[in-house]
Design a protein around this motif. Structure first.
Motif, PDB file in Angstrom:
ATOM      1  N   VAL A  80       0.834  -1.200   0.000  1.00 57.54           N
ATOM      2  CA  VAL A  80       0.000   0.000   0.000  1.00 57.54           C
ATOM      3  C   VAL A  80       0.870   1.251   0.000  1.00 57.54           C
ATOM      4  O   VAL A  80       0.678   2.166  -0.809  1.00 57.54           O
ATOM      5  CB  VAL A  80      -0.933   0.020   1.228  1.00 57.54           C
ATOM      6  N   VAL A  81       1.861   1.284   0.881  1.00 55.92           N
ATOM      7  CA  VAL A  81       2.687   2.486   1.024  1.00 55.92           C
ATOM      8  C   VAL A  81       3.484   2.739  -0.258  1.00 55.92           C
ATOM      9  O   VAL A  81       3.572   3.864  -0.748  1.00 55.92           O
ATOM     10  CB  VAL A  81       3.616   2.361   2.254  1.00 55.92           C
ATOM     11  N   ARG A  82       4.039   1.679  -0.834  1.00 55.37           N
ATOM     12  CA  ARG A  82       4.798   1.853  -2.078  1.00 55.37           C
ATOM     13  C   ARG A  82       3.897   2.321  -3.212  1.00 55.37           C
ATOM     14  O   ARG A  82       4.315   3.135  -4.047  1.00 55.37           O
ATOM     15  CB  ARG A  82       5.493   0.546  -2.458  1.00 55.37           C
ATOM     16  N   GLY A  83       2.660   1.823  -3.231  1.00 59.63           N
ATOM     17  CA  GLY A  83       1.711   2.276  -4.248  1.00 59.63           C
ATOM     18  C   GLY A  83       1.433   3.762  -4.113  1.00 59.63           C
ATOM     19  O   GLY A  83       1.411   4.498  -5.109  1.00 59.63           O
ATOM     20  N   VAL A  84       1.233   4.211  -2.867  1.00 57.94           N
ATOM     21  CA  VAL A  84       0.972   5.633  -2.635  1.00 57.94           C
ATOM     22  C   VAL A  84       2.189   6.467  -3.017  1.00 57.94           C
ATOM     23  O   VAL A  84       2.072   7.535  -3.634  1.00 57.94           O
ATOM     24  CB  VAL A  84       0.571   5.877  -1.162  1.00 57.94           C
TER      25      VAL A  84
END
Lengths: 283, 283
Positions: free
Chosen positions: A36-40
């Motif tokens: 999730v964090v890498r996607g954001v």
């Protein structure tokens, strides 16, 4: 008059296989947060000021939401305490503690020292801890009785050599802000920086990763909620270090605030004595 | 009575092509240092205590040696000032300033915030500056009139918004050690952390990279030799920021020590006023 040893630690009632299972489960939840964090990060993100003037990004919210969804689905018997949403089943035997992005200001300012903190606690004792630094590409994890590990290598902390000059001892310290945020405890900050002038201030759990793997001799956190230190104690203790709570206070509207020091045992003793001496000068 | 504008900056006498040539030369020398340091990292290294109790590794020595060899071969008309060896041709028009590993303690402790600093100065004015962080995979560079760049992207510093609360302003600060190392200037440290409690202490030139690219609003160095700030002024100024020297003192056996603040212009003004107020309370 020979008493059998009394086992009071509930973690020892779990088999090694059970603990390994929970460690695997925690690492899978770490991967959920990481994605999730890498996607954001790849998509770009908004930064808003929260009411307490700290920063929160969509990455914080989305990662904790995904984490909780997966816990509900895979481990519905466990509870969750986290920074971004209210407690879920906090009285369960096993409770997850999550800070999806510790160091949101660093994250927002593209300084890679922020981290994702995941802890699993069994009736008040830390069973599993993970501190993940996706932007640095390093991850620390530990489980009770299974050791502390960083990027595939076992981590063990040697004690401080007593001959080391004080000015060479490396302390991770909060900024002065932590000592004046709730009430004026700047005397404590003054004492800490006088006895340990060679300090680093990262403002994130990267200082915990360093203290658990020897990059810093010890590190201090002051007046922080549980999720900021939700993975630290088990990582430090499994590495052979010492974790000491100097104070716990309840603050209405916020909850328990912890002041702690952790790292090489002798260094932790020294720093804890300095902090207690400044807090309770009459004692 | 109309005077022609007086050009006192010797850098403006160089054409853009000449400056680009020197920037390319500096980047090639950076690559020389990078290769040496990465080789030492891969092979493992020794850590020794230097006489001043700071650390020096074979990587420091070998990188500066390789740098000087290449300068002698490619640019024999230029001088070199560096941390590990004595000055070479210091009176040349063009003088390189090199700190092969700024943050040796971090390097030795596997904390990736150390950097290689390369500056090229033309008769006392900074022409080219490079701050390279091989372990983080990021590099800042600038040349007079050619802008500041980080990893292929142009860097420009917006000024501090005057409405920003003081507690949100992000300052890079030395640890207290820097203020007591030579004489007791802990009052200055106290004043700095009181007016700017939200500070980071990285103990390396990573704070300069952050100040030049907006991750910190400003950063302070206290009583440091020229090679610690040999690349900073041109990077900050080319990014649209402000670099201010608060004090320069000569220390026998050590040389000139600089106390400086740099970053977003309004923040630099504020911090410089705080430092001067603490240094010269009667003024």
């Amino acid at each position: 008059v020979c008493a059998a040893p009394v086992t009071t630690d509930p973690r020892d009632a779990l088999s090694l296989q059970e603990r390994e299972g929970w460690l695997r489960a925690a690492l899978e939840l770490r991967d959920v947060c990481r994605d999730v964090v890498r996607g954001v990060m790849a998509a770009g993100f908004e930064v808003d000021a929260k009411s307490d003037a700290s920063l929160v990004t969509t990455a914080d919210i989305e990662a904790e939401r995904a984490f909780r969804l997966q816990v509900d689905e895979r481990h519905p018997e466990t509870g969750v305490l986290g920074e971004e949403f209210g407690p879920a089943r906090p009285d369960a035997d096993l409770v997850w503690v999550i800070d999806p992005i510790d160091g949101t200001a660093e994250f927002a300012n593209h300084i890679p020292l922020w981290g994702t903190i995941i802890g699993l606690w069994l009736r008040g004792q830390p069973l599993v801890g993970i501190i993940d630094h996706p932007a640095l590409g390093t991850c620390l994890h530990a489980a009770h009785g299974l050791g502390a590990w960083r990027d595939g290598e076992r981590v063990t902390l040697a004690d401080l050599e007593s001959a080391a000059p004080a000015t060479l001892r490396r302390l991770g310290a909060p900024s002065r802000f932590a000592f004046v945020k709730f009430s004026d405890e700047s005397d404590v900050y003054g004492a800490l920086t006088r006895t340990h002038p060679n300090c680093r201030t990262f403002h994130t759990c990267y200082a915990h990763t360093c203290a658990a793997s020897g990059g810093l001799d010890a590190s201090v956190e002051w007046n922080v909620p549980l999720w900021d230190i939700g993975a630290t104690r088990v990582c430090i203790e499994e590495a052979g270090g010492r974790f000491e709570q100097v104070r716990e206070v309840e603050r209405s509207g916020i909850g328990a605030l912890h002041s702690v020091v952790f790292g090489r045992p002798r260094m932790v003793e020294e720093v804890a004595a300095t902090l207690r001496g400044a807090l309770y000068p009459g004692a």
